[in-house]
Design an enzyme around this catalytic site. Structure first.
Site, PDB file in Angstrom:
ATOM      1  N   ASN A 106      19.101  56.494  55.406  1.00 23.30           N
ATOM      2  CA  ASN A 106      18.438  57.487  56.751  1.00 23.30           C
ATOM      3  C   ASN A 106      19.656  58.579  56.944  1.00 23.30           C
ATOM      4  O   ASN A 106      20.656  58.079  58.035  1.00 23.30           O
ATOM      5  CB  ASN A 106      17.679  57.379  58.009  1.00 23.30           C
ATOM      6  CG  ASN A 106      16.237  56.609  58.080  1.00 23.30           C
ATOM      7  OD1 ASN A 106      15.525  57.033  58.195  1.00 23.30           O
ATOM      8  ND2 ASN A 106      16.592  55.096  57.939  1.00 23.30           N
TER       9      ASN A 106
ATOM     10  N   CYS B 188      22.264  51.841  54.369  1.00 24.36           N
ATOM     11  CA  CYS B 188      22.772  53.595  54.748  1.00 24.36           C
ATOM     12  C   CYS B 188      24.752  53.559  55.076  1.00 24.36           C
ATOM     13  O   CYS B 188      25.318  53.288  53.880  1.00 24.36           O
ATOM     14  CB  CYS B 188      22.535  53.509  55.697  1.00 24.36           C
ATOM     15  SG  CYS B 188      22.330  55.441  56.315  1.00 24.36           S
TER      16      CYS B 188
ATOM     17  N   ASN C  85      19.790  46.080  62.333  1.00 24.12           N
ATOM     18  CA  ASN C  85      19.623  46.812  61.995  1.00 24.12           C
ATOM     19  C   ASN C  85      19.230  45.709  60.033  1.00 24.12           C
ATOM     20  O   ASN C  85      20.410  46.145  59.299  1.00 24.12           O
ATOM     21  CB  ASN C  85      20.451  47.743  60.888  1.00 24.12           C
ATOM     22  CG  ASN C  85      19.666  48.904  60.350  1.00 24.12           C
ATOM     23  OD1 ASN C  85      19.140  48.902  59.676  1.00 24.12           O
ATOM     24  ND2 ASN C  85      20.126  50.206  60.662  1.00 24.12           N
TER      25      ASN C  85
ATOM     26  N   GLU D  87      15.615  51.735  54.479  1.00 22.07           N
ATOM     27  CA  GLU D  87      16.515  51.675  55.839  1.00 22.07           C
ATOM     28  C   GLU D  87      15.089  52.450  57.062  1.00 22.07           C
ATOM     29  O   GLU D  87      14.866  53.592  56.914  1.00 22.07           O
ATOM     30  CB  GLU D  87      17.655  52.367  56.961  1.00 22.07           C
ATOM     31  CG  GLU D  87      18.174  52.336  57.637  1.00 22.07           C
ATOM     32  CD  GLU D  87      19.478  52.692  58.170  1.00 22.07           C
ATOM     33  OE1 GLU D  87      19.318  54.197  57.583  1.00 22.07           O
ATOM     34  OE2 GLU D  87      20.123  53.063  58.529  1.00 22.07           O
TER      35      GLU D  87
ATOM     36  N   LYS E 246      22.773  44.934  58.658  1.00 25.10           N
ATOM     37  CA  LYS E 246      24.244  45.545  58.335  1.00 25.10           C
ATOM     38  C   LYS E 246      24.781  45.523  59.181  1.00 25.10           C
ATOM     39  O   LYS E 246      25.198  44.677  60.060  1.00 25.10           O
ATOM     40  CB  LYS E 246      23.539  46.759  59.243  1.00 25.10           C
ATOM     41  CG  LYS E 246      24.615  48.357  59.203  1.00 25.10           C
ATOM     42  CD  LYS E 246      23.200  50.169  58.798  1.00 25.10           C
ATOM     43  CE  LYS E 246      23.807  50.891  58.784  1.00 25.10           C
ATOM     44  NZ  LYS E 246      23.457  52.511  59.254  1.00 25.10           N
TER      45      LYS E 246
ATOM     46  N   GLU F 164      22.299  54.217  67.422  1.00 25.10           N
ATOM     47  CA  GLU F 164      22.241  52.982  66.717  1.00 25.10           C
ATOM     48  C   GLU F 164      23.859  51.578  67.121  1.00 25.10           C
ATOM     49  O   GLU F 164      23.280  50.628  66.850  1.00 25.10           O
ATOM     50  CB  GLU F 164      23.337  52.903  64.790  1.00 25.10           C
ATOM     51  CG  GLU F 164      22.248  53.232  64.336  1.00 25.10           C
ATOM     52  CD  GLU F 164      22.171  53.672  62.679  1.00 25.10           C
ATOM     53  OE1 GLU F 164      22.107  52.233  62.156  1.00 25.10           O
ATOM     54  OE2 GLU F 164      22.459  54.444  62.261  1.00 25.10           O
TER      55      GLU F 164
HETATM   56  N1  CDT Z   1      21.560  55.612  59.551  1.00 23.70           N
HETATM   57  C1  CDT Z   1      22.709  55.527  58.962  1.00 23.70           C
HETATM   58  O1  CDT Z   1      23.864  54.721  58.823  1.00 23.70           O
HETATM   59  N2  CDT Z   1      23.436  57.348  59.105  1.00 23.70           N
HETATM   60  C2  CDT Z   1      24.355  57.411  58.888  1.00 23.70           C
HETATM   61  C3  CDT Z   1      24.573  59.066  59.426  1.00 23.70           C
HETATM   62  C4  CDT Z   1      25.732  58.696  60.488  1.00 23.70           C
HETATM   63  S1  CDT Z   1      25.847  60.114  60.971  1.00 23.70           S
HETATM   64  C5  CDT Z   1      25.832  59.460  62.790  1.00 23.70           C
HETATM   65  C6  CDT Z   1      25.570  57.436  57.256  1.00 23.70           C
HETATM   66  O2  CDT Z   1      26.606  57.483  56.970  1.00 23.70           O
HETATM   67  O3  CDT Z   1      24.624  58.242  56.772  1.00 23.70           O
END
Ligand code: CDT
Length: 321
Positions: free
Chosen positions: A201, A176, A114, A54, A131, A150
């Protein structure tokens, strides 16, 4: 067809091309150089499809808040291929390898998503996924060690989860946080998906509840293995891991079979490629038996899933707070 198990093999060798951190001062060109090296490494290993993380072109910029969002326009791509990514498309064409890439998208009408694309071996963009589940927060939270804004930087897509014919199979994408939601997989399962591609990420510190931190790797594997098994599909989850601008992120990229078994997993938290031969016919062993969705599902018993967002009332009508 119900009961039909795997037939003549339909094998695609897939690479999970994990990246280590991209720091704020790193240029887009240096990120693309790294992506090209990973693609060549994957091609040397015989991969036909390479999956990148991502937001693979820049640092994870939602960890900083800015008052004027247009001051972050440099992190978004206005077209794909964009000028900076064309070397990656060229390398893919040369090596006859397809890829899937996550990036920040700024549309001509100013919308911010995203996004992740699927690119065929000849360099044509087969599909763009935007996303759906956007985690984190939408305004500045100065008390946090780092932001996860985000919800400020990206609009949630209402386009849902598509599945496309490509690479001799049925391919879907998620990004993600989408991987944590069973609906994500099921929406694609209902389109007969055989291979789901996902970049992520994931900070190792979940600031709203630190008790979850020690479980970051467990939860990552848990959701992807269950989603794979319950829908009889391969899942490829690819991290941007390591310490980026002081924030430690989970690596542990996975290639998972329709049985839920892990076929390949990265060992470090830097740039790394792992490959697995994915026989898409294997999906039949699950999709035509225990998880024959058409035969066994009871959508009439799942009515809330299609219209209700969160908990509301008990069966006896008691309202929840
Ligand atoms: N990038 C992403 O979606 N990361 C989320 C972390 C959320 S923490 C606020 C994940 O679910 O891994």
């Amino acid at each position: 067809m119900r009961g039909e198990l795997r037939g003549a093999p339909r094998v695609i060798r897939v690479a999970a091309a994990q990246m280590g951190p991209i720091q704020r001062s790193d240029t887009r060109e240096s990120a693309v150089d790294r992506l090209c090296s990973l693609l060549h490494r994957a091609a040397d290993l015989g991969a036909e499809l390479v999956v990148f993380p991502e937001l693979a072109l820049t640092t994870f910029f939602p960890r900083w808040f800015v008052d004027d969002i247009s001051h972050t326009d440099q992190y978004y791509e206005r077209s794909m291929p964009s000028p900076a990514t064309s070397p990656l498309f060229e390398a893919a064409r040369q090596r006859n390898v397809g890829f899937s890439l996550g990036y920040a998208e700024l549309t001509v009408d100013g919308r911010r998503f995203n996004s992740q694309i699927l690119v065929e071996r000849d360099g044509t963009v087969v599909a763009t996924y935007r996303k759906v589940h956007i985690p984190g927060h939408a305004s500045h939270e100065p008390h946090r060690k780092f932001q996860h804004a985000e919800r400020y930087y990206f609009e949630p897509s209402n386009e849902g989860f598509g599945v496309w014919s490509a690479f001799g199979g049925r391919i879907g994408m998620m990004i993600c946080n989408d991987r944590r939601w069973p609906e994500t997989y099921r929406e694609m399962g209902l389109q007969g998906v055989e291979l789901i591609l996902c970049g992520y990420n994931t900070p190792l510190n979940y600031l709203p509840d630190p008790s979850q931190d020690r479980l970051a790797g467990f939860h990552n594997a848990l959701v992807m293995q269950s989603g794979a098994y319950q829908n009889g599909t391969f899942v490829v989850g690819v991290a941007k891991g390591g310490c980026e601008e002081g924030v430690d992120s989970l690596a542990e990229s996975h290639i998972i079979a329709p049985s839920g078994e892990v076929l390949a997993k990265t060992i470090g938290n830097g740039d790394e490629v792992v490959v697995a031969d994915c026989d898409l016919e294997w999906c039949k062993n699950y999709q035509n038996t225990l998880f024959d969705l058409d035969y066994y599902r009871r959508p009439e018993a799942y009515r809330r899933s299609s219209y209700q967002r969160g908990p509301r009332t008990l069966a006896d009508g008691t309202a929840l707070d």
